[in-house]
Design a protein around this motif. Sequence first.
Motif, mmCIF file in Angstrom:
data_model
loop_
_atom_site.group_PDB
_atom_site.id
_atom_site.type_symbol
_atom_site.label_atom_id
_atom_site.label_comp_id
_atom_site.label_asym_id
_atom_site.label_seq_id
_atom_site.Cartn_x
_atom_site.Cartn_y
_atom_site.Cartn_z
ATOM 1 N N LEU A 1 0.803 -1.215 0.000
ATOM 2 C CA LEU A 1 0.000 0.000 0.000
ATOM 3 C C LEU A 1 0.841 1.273 0.000
ATOM 4 N N LEU A 2 2.003 1.212 0.560
ATOM 5 C CA LEU A 2 2.784 2.431 0.789
ATOM 6 C C LEU A 2 3.191 3.157 -0.484
ATOM 7 N N PRO A 3 3.615 2.485 -1.564
ATOM 8 C CA PRO A 3 3.985 3.239 -2.768
ATOM 9 C C PRO A 3 2.848 4.082 -3.333
ATOM 10 N N SER A 4 1.634 3.534 -3.361
ATOM 11 C CA SER A 4 0.502 4.290 -3.875
ATOM 12 C C SER A 4 0.149 5.463 -2.962
ATOM 13 N N LEU A 5 0.244 5.259 -1.652
ATOM 14 C CA LEU A 5 -0.023 6.358 -0.719
ATOM 15 C C LEU A 5 1.007 7.469 -0.860
ATOM 16 N N GLU A 6 2.254 7.084 -1.027
ATOM 17 C CA GLU A 6 3.304 8.087 -1.184
ATOM 18 C C GLU A 6 3.155 8.829 -2.503
ATOM 19 N N LYS A 7 2.765 8.150 -3.552
ATOM 20 C CA LYS A 7 2.587 8.783 -4.853
ATOM 21 C C LYS A 7 1.480 9.813 -4.816
ATOM 22 N N ASN A 8 0.448 9.573 -4.043
ATOM 23 C CA ASN A 8 -0.690 10.497 -3.948
ATOM 24 C C ASN A 8 -0.579 11.440 -2.743
ATOM 25 N N LEU A 9 0.603 11.515 -2.157
ATOM 26 C CA LEU A 9 0.900 12.481 -1.095
ATOM 27 C C LEU A 9 -0.018 12.309 0.120
ATOM 28 N N VAL A 10 -0.262 11.079 0.503
ATOM 29 C CA VAL A 10 -1.060 10.788 1.700
ATOM 30 C C VAL A 10 -0.099 10.692 2.881
ATOM 31 N N THR A 11 -0.293 11.533 3.877
ATOM 32 C CA THR A 11 0.601 11.576 5.036
ATOM 33 C C THR A 11 0.023 10.770 6.193
ATOM 34 N N THR A 12 0.815 10.637 7.236
ATOM 35 C CA THR A 12 0.341 9.950 8.438
ATOM 36 C C THR A 12 -0.817 10.703 9.073
ATOM 37 N N ALA A 13 -0.755 12.019 9.035
ATOM 38 C CA ALA A 13 -1.866 12.812 9.573
ATOM 39 C C ALA A 13 -3.153 12.560 8.806
ATOM 40 N N ASP A 14 -3.048 12.339 7.500
ATOM 41 C CA ASP A 14 -4.250 12.032 6.719
ATOM 42 C C ASP A 14 -4.854 10.697 7.134
ATOM 43 N N LEU A 15 -4.016 9.705 7.411
ATOM 44 C CA LEU A 15 -4.529 8.399 7.843
ATOM 45 C C LEU A 15 -5.238 8.488 9.185
ATOM 46 N N LEU A 16 -4.830 9.442 10.022
ATOM 47 C CA LEU A 16 -5.421 9.569 11.350
ATOM 48 C C LEU A 16 -6.645 10.462 11.372
ATOM 49 N N THR A 17 -6.772 11.362 10.432
ATOM 50 C CA THR A 17 -7.847 12.361 10.497
ATOM 51 C C THR A 17 -8.895 12.208 9.405
ATOM 52 N N LEU A 18 -8.505 11.752 8.216
ATOM 53 C CA LEU A 18 -9.459 11.656 7.116
ATOM 54 C C LEU A 18 -10.254 10.359 7.181
ATOM 55 N N ASP A 19 -11.390 10.368 6.509
ATOM 56 C CA ASP A 19 -12.211 9.158 6.428
ATOM 57 C C ASP A 19 -11.519 8.128 5.547
ATOM 58 N N CYS A 20 -11.670 6.858 5.916
ATOM 59 C CA CYS A 20 -10.999 5.795 5.162
ATOM 60 C C CYS A 20 -11.465 5.736 3.710
ATOM 61 N N VAL A 21 -12.718 6.058 3.467
ATOM 62 C CA VAL A 21 -13.241 6.045 2.094
ATOM 63 C C VAL A 21 -12.543 7.104 1.255
ATOM 64 N N GLU A 22 -12.338 8.277 1.829
ATOM 65 C CA GLU A 22 -11.667 9.348 1.099
ATOM 66 C C GLU A 22 -10.219 8.981 0.797
ATOM 67 N N VAL A 23 -9.538 8.374 1.763
ATOM 68 C CA VAL A 23 -8.154 7.960 1.540
ATOM 69 C C VAL A 23 -8.086 6.879 0.470
ATOM 70 N N ALA A 24 -9.021 5.918 0.492
ATOM 71 C CA ALA A 24 -9.031 4.841 -0.498
ATOM 72 C C ALA A 24 -9.264 5.386 -1.906
ATOM 73 N N LYS A 25 -10.188 6.351 -2.051
ATOM 74 C CA LYS A 25 -10.429 6.944 -3.371
ATOM 75 C C LYS A 25 -9.214 7.738 -3.847
ATOM 76 N N ARG A 26 -8.614 8.448 -2.945
ATOM 77 C CA ARG A 26 -7.465 9.298 -3.312
ATOM 78 C C ARG A 26 -6.266 8.465 -3.747
ATOM 79 N N ALA A 27 -6.023 7.348 -3.057
ATOM 80 C CA ALA A 27 -4.877 6.505 -3.388
ATOM 81 C C ALA A 27 -5.237 5.353 -4.309
ATOM 82 N N GLN A 28 -6.536 5.179 -4.611
ATOM 83 C CA GLN A 28 -7.008 4.111 -5.492
ATOM 84 C C GLN A 28 -6.577 2.741 -4.956
#
Length: 471
Positions: A19-46
């Motif tokens: 999962l980490l390469p796709s999250l890094e490519k879409n600029l998803v940070t640790t703060a995003d994993l803790l604060t954003l909704d999981c659905v939003e993170v999944a759509k953003r990182a595909q």
Amino acid sequence: MTDLTVVLPGFPTHRYVRLLPSLEKNLVTTADLLTLDCVEVAKRAQLPLLDVKRLCNAVLEALQNSLGIADGNDEARQSSLLRKTGKDILNSWSTISTLDDDLDRALGGGIPSGYITEITGESGAGKTQFLLTLLLAAQLDTPHGLSSSTLYISTESALPTTRLAQLLRTHPVLVSANPKPTLDKVISIVTPDLESQDHILRYQVPIAVRRHGIRLIILDSVAANYRAEFERPGSGNRQNSGANMAQRSSELVKLGQLLRDLARDENCAIVVANQVADRFSGDVAKPVLNRATQSSPLARRSAGTLPDSSMGGPMSSMAGVRAEIDENTAIPFKSSMDPMSLDHQQRWFTGWGDDPHPSHLTIKNMKTPSLGLVWTMQIACRVALIKRPVYGPGIVADEENERGEPVLRKWRRWMKVVFAPHVAPSGPGLEGAVEFEIKGEGMRFVKKKGKGNDEENEENDLPMQQLMGRS
């Protein structure tokens, strides 16, 4: 996700390597994993939603364990700072003495471990003597030291071992100590340029700290390599100069983060020496008209302070305007500079310029610590060492002046706490500063003399012309 290992160094990233390469490519940070909704993170990182939920829950659980707030984890709760009592934190507080009770009292007990402390001052103010005293005091048992080895990182000249040996032979505290400090416990490293300095601090120093049990790290000085690297004469045009300043600021932030992590993780005292530069400010006492006099003509007419240029008659000359302004008492003046300017605000964090009634000599010798506001934000404590000359009559007189020319008799030195998390600042000017002197046996507090006997105080800070004219 480049910050995941920084925020949570012990996180098992191997379980989520897919999962980490796709999250890094879409600029998803640790703060995003803790604060954003999981659905939003999944759509953003595909990524699959269930995999993202597992990762978010694992990150949250790891963060709670590191803070000691996870339910049912007694081991993490005991090792966490958030679960320590005030008594536990107080018992873990340790300092390094200056080997003088009055200087230690002004510093709140000494130089604290776990923080970055800066010693700043001009050449000859006593910075090196202060640092050498700490190198030996840290080897003593409590309450003077930390019973540990010390590390001296020099960016300019080699460690003055001759002076260290003199202190070991003559200082009363060091002579009577048991066991006595030795030069063998002082490790010295020279970093001639910024590249070697970064490599040594990032890779070699952490290993040396754990191998030799080092609790005091001294960097003397922090500004030398940055000045040599980014302030070279004829380095280019204004655009290149701005780029150099931006790069220098970025490097200073990295250095501050590196030293803070080292101080916190290893419970070390980080002490850095800093140079100062002459401060060139505008006329601080020059009267400045209020903003109302610099506004539109309509505002000036409504205020009734300046003549209306739209009325008949030619414009008055500058002298006429000044005369009319002087006669009109409704125009207020400001005797201080703009409160939003750096020249006004730096008096609270530089150590110079906060005297409410400065003398001519004080204004003339205004200083500013090097590396600017960016570096000031990286340190926890700043101690300024201030020196001022004491003039006296010359021994040999000439034909025109029987008293002789005024000569420099000696220097007076003060230690001043500018800001610190554990002790209150010394105060404006030299009111709360502690005067000290440097002798063969080390630094020593200077007791205040009575008014009738303190002839030096009368001559201190006097212009030469006034001193020559005194009978």
